[in-house]
Design an enzyme around this catalytic site. Sequence first.
Site, mmCIF file in Angstrom:
data_model
loop_
_atom_site.group_PDB
_atom_site.id
_atom_site.type_symbol
_atom_site.label_atom_id
_atom_site.label_comp_id
_atom_site.label_asym_id
_atom_site.label_seq_id
_atom_site.Cartn_x
_atom_site.Cartn_y
_atom_site.Cartn_z
ATOM 1 N N SER A 299 46.257 38.644 30.408
ATOM 2 C CA SER A 299 47.198 39.535 31.082
ATOM 3 C C SER A 299 48.098 40.251 30.075
ATOM 4 O O SER A 299 47.599 40.934 29.181
ATOM 5 C CB SER A 299 47.993 38.739 32.114
ATOM 6 O OG SER A 299 48.670 39.588 32.998
ATOM 7 N N HIS B 80 43.303 36.949 39.179
ATOM 8 C CA HIS B 80 43.752 37.433 37.876
ATOM 9 C C HIS B 80 43.775 36.327 36.824
ATOM 10 O O HIS B 80 44.350 36.510 35.760
ATOM 11 C CB HIS B 80 45.160 38.029 38.036
ATOM 12 C CG HIS B 80 45.699 38.731 36.833
ATOM 13 N ND1 HIS B 80 45.094 39.845 36.267
ATOM 14 C CD2 HIS B 80 46.806 38.480 36.069
ATOM 15 C CE1 HIS B 80 45.802 40.249 35.225
ATOM 16 N NE2 HIS B 80 46.841 39.441 35.073
ATOM 17 N N ASP C 243 40.585 42.311 41.220
ATOM 18 C CA ASP C 243 41.873 41.925 40.651
ATOM 19 C C ASP C 243 42.886 43.022 40.948
ATOM 20 O O ASP C 243 42.793 44.128 40.399
ATOM 21 C CB ASP C 243 41.722 41.715 39.138
ATOM 22 C CG ASP C 243 42.990 41.212 38.464
ATOM 23 O OD1 ASP C 243 44.044 41.182 39.116
ATOM 24 O OD2 ASP C 243 42.914 40.853 37.270
#
Length: 271
Positions: free
Chosen positions: A96, A247, A219
């Site tokens: 991320s 995610h 996602d």
Amino acid sequence: MSVLQRNNVRVLGKPSDPVLLFAHGFGCNQSMWDSVASAFIGNTYQILFDYVGSGQSDLRCYQFERYANLQGYAQDVIEICDALGLERDVIFVGHSVSCSIGALAAVARPNLFREMIFLGASPCFLNDPPHYSGGFDKDDLEGLLALMNQNYVGWAEYLAPVVAGPDNNPEIAGELSNSFCSTDPVIAQHFARATFFADNRDDFAKVTVPSLILQHQDDVLASVAVGEFLHKQLKHSQLKILDVAGHAAHMSHPGLVITAIQDYLKERDIL
């Protein structure tokens, strides 16, 4: 205080083996990588850490000016490598927002890294029509931050299932929610603003280190289209779409992430 104490750095293996540095996402901590990292014990040198303000890092070291944007976190990554005496060949594995942090570190110190592995990357969460769809309008993100300020626990309980994905084990959502809630709310809001309002699209284009982009099929935080955008931005990259909703495939489907990383590193003659 040493950098290793500041960031709660944990090392496994021999420094003579290929170096894997695992970097966690917003609101998370190094333990989120445990299921993936365990598959590489015995033939790699692993580095796990917590960003200042997250996990078991030393909160006394949090500086609001330093961490007002992602450059401060990228400097942390470089300082951790320096503290361990690493000068080259580091394989960065980020989830991320750590993908953007890793990209910034690779631009600042390209010779430090051998490979970049990005899971669920998004260089910019904001939509920029008609050229780029990050998934969110500014009002959406301001609303998310307002919810953090008004009802922090409610925000955590809302976001955790989104990250975990609709079909995943509720224990994963619970682990994420607990991690969110264990973070100081003021620091979490500060990190959230640095994360969700960052625009690192041009920075990824400057990365010269070979890269593997792992994107989730479904996602809401980082779409396949974002992964395709990054694939075009990154000069020496491969894009692999994981058949995962959510995610956090490293938590929900670690086997897929392990296989993808292993295959890539074998192809690159590293493992």
